[in-house]
Design a protein around this motif. Sequence first.
Motif, PDB file in Angstrom:
ATOM      1  N   MET A   1       4.674  -1.329  -9.955  1.00 18.56           N
ATOM      2  CA  MET A   1       5.129  -0.014  -9.526  1.00 18.56           C
ATOM      3  C   MET A   1       5.491  -0.027  -8.042  1.00 18.56           C
ATOM      4  N   GLY A   2       6.587   0.665  -7.695  1.00 16.44           N
ATOM      5  CA  GLY A   2       6.998   0.758  -6.307  1.00 16.44           C
ATOM      6  C   GLY A   2       6.138   1.735  -5.527  1.00 16.44           C
ATOM      7  N   LEU A   3       6.236   1.686  -4.203  1.00 16.10           N
ATOM      8  CA  LEU A   3       5.433   2.571  -3.369  1.00 16.10           C
ATOM      9  C   LEU A   3       5.777   4.034  -3.621  1.00 16.10           C
ATOM     10  N   ALA A   4       7.036   4.336  -3.885  1.00 20.44           N
ATOM     11  CA  ALA A   4       7.418   5.717  -4.162  1.00 20.44           C
ATOM     12  C   ALA A   4       6.778   6.208  -5.454  1.00 20.44           C
ATOM     13  N   GLU A   5       6.729   5.335  -6.457  1.00 17.55           N
ATOM     14  CA  GLU A   5       6.103   5.708  -7.733  1.00 17.55           C
ATOM     15  C   GLU A   5       4.602   5.936  -7.561  1.00 17.55           C
ATOM     16  N   ILE A   6       3.939   5.043  -6.840  1.00 18.58           N
ATOM     17  CA  ILE A   6       2.499   5.194  -6.622  1.00 18.58           C
ATOM     18  C   ILE A   6       2.216   6.451  -5.811  1.00 18.58           C
ATOM     19  N   SER A   7       3.041   6.704  -4.817  1.00 19.83           N
ATOM     20  CA  SER A   7       2.897   7.915  -4.018  1.00 19.83           C
ATOM     21  C   SER A   7       2.980   9.167  -4.888  1.00 19.83           C
ATOM     22  N   ALA A   8       3.932   9.186  -5.811  1.00 22.05           N
ATOM     23  CA  ALA A   8       4.095  10.340  -6.695  1.00 22.05           C
ATOM     24  C   ALA A   8       2.912  10.483  -7.642  1.00 22.05           C
ATOM     25  N   VAL A   9       2.417   9.356  -8.190  1.00 23.17           N
ATOM     26  CA  VAL A   9       1.268   9.396  -9.093  1.00 23.17           C
ATOM     27  C   VAL A   9       0.062  10.018  -8.409  1.00 23.17           C
ATOM     28  N   LEU A  10      -0.131   9.706  -7.137  1.00 20.26           N
ATOM     29  CA  LEU A  10      -1.295  10.181  -6.397  1.00 20.26           C
ATOM     30  C   LEU A  10      -1.051  11.509  -5.699  1.00 20.26           C
ATOM     31  N   GLU A  11       0.079  12.151  -6.006  1.00 21.44           N
ATOM     32  CA  GLU A  11       0.373  13.506  -5.531  1.00 21.44           C
ATOM     33  C   GLU A  11       0.566  13.588  -4.016  1.00 21.44           C
ATOM     34  N   PHE A  12       1.092  12.523  -3.409  1.00 20.91           N
ATOM     35  CA  PHE A  12       1.477  12.617  -2.008  1.00 20.91           C
ATOM     36  C   PHE A  12       2.848  13.267  -1.915  1.00 20.91           C
ATOM     37  N   SER A  13       3.086  13.955  -0.815  1.00 22.08           N
ATOM     38  CA  SER A  13       4.349  14.692  -0.663  1.00 22.08           C
ATOM     39  C   SER A  13       5.542  13.756  -0.560  1.00 22.08           C
ATOM     40  N   GLU A  14       5.330  12.559  -0.015  1.00 30.01           N
ATOM     41  CA  GLU A  14       6.399  11.571   0.129  1.00 30.01           C
ATOM     42  C   GLU A  14       5.770  10.200   0.362  1.00 30.01           C
ATOM     43  N   PRO A  15       6.530   9.129   0.155  1.00 27.69           N
ATOM     44  CA  PRO A  15       5.975   7.786   0.355  1.00 27.69           C
ATOM     45  C   PRO A  15       5.408   7.561   1.754  1.00 27.69           C
TER      46      PRO A  15
END
Length: 354
Positions: free
Chosen positions: A311-325
């Motif tokens: 998984m890319g950093l953007a995908e992981i960021s979205a999974v963990l509910e961060f506003s952006e990478p």
Amino acid sequence: MEPNRSRVGDLRGSAALPHGFVGAHALQAVRAVLAEMGTSPEEVCRNAAIDLRVPYEMEAVSFASLGRLMAAAADRIGCGHLGLLVGQRTDLLSCGPLGTLVRHSRTIDEALGALETHYVLLSRGATIERSTDGLVATVTYAPYDPDAAGIAHHCERALGALTGVMRSLCGADWCPDEVWLPRLAPADPSPYASYFRAPVRFSQEITALVFPARLLRRPILGADPVLRAAAEHGIRCAKAAIPFDLSHEVRRCVRSRATRSRIGKDEIAQALALNPRTLCRRLRAGGTTFRSITNQTRLGIAKQLLADTTMGLAEISAVLEFSEPAAFTHAFRRWTGMAPSAWRQDHRTTRPPN
């Protein structure tokens, strides 16, 4: 499984598991798999310098020790799907009163609900949860320490066991629509395709079985209300022996929600029937905070997804509910002192063996 009263498991109450422990049936399954392959847990432990007692008489084994044992055993015998083989050896009989309750529930939904509610009797290292979204049902497995050693083996062990449970309730021909695993695809995925008889999606953010929601309404043939009541009594006795630990319960609730919704203090407090201020006060008295628990949970998931998936950093960021990478990168650097990309490079799991 036949509704024969001599085959539905021990109806006596089970001993309460300590935090972070798994019932001994999992260790016994590892022993059986290794014996078939000509080795033993004792040998694996010696070679890997793992401090683990392994007699059959053990009532429980720590989640961490079992994970290290499976990881070391997989390396020792060159079997990347060891966890799957271990999971296939779990059946309802090995689950004591909970297995009996599941077998004699009225419907599939009730059976999975019993497993979800009382899974603490089998493992205090992970949660199981069912959910529906329209026509699709999902059963997920979420370990408390997702970046622990051998976690990929734990995840596939759980899905192997859950699939066996579903086949005991629905028939040997049952198969899910999809299987999701948060691990790199093995060099040879055929053992997974052969066992699940369904598409297996690797490098996913969660561990799950996916199947039609209508299945939840299916009645369970041969369900015996007398055995169900006896199992419920045994479970009540067993759970009464488990001391309440607020930080553990918060951690369990946070982990079950961490990859599907924003983690809110008010929501967790409501799930535990507490006022949010009371929740925070009691956690502080126990030496921790709600923020600390949520940060530890999110960090563990981030480490697992960085090390064990593509998984890319953007995908992981979205999974963990961060506003952006960028917010995820900033938080990860604050937690570990490293950028997530650098941490991934240092901890990347190599492709598992066949």
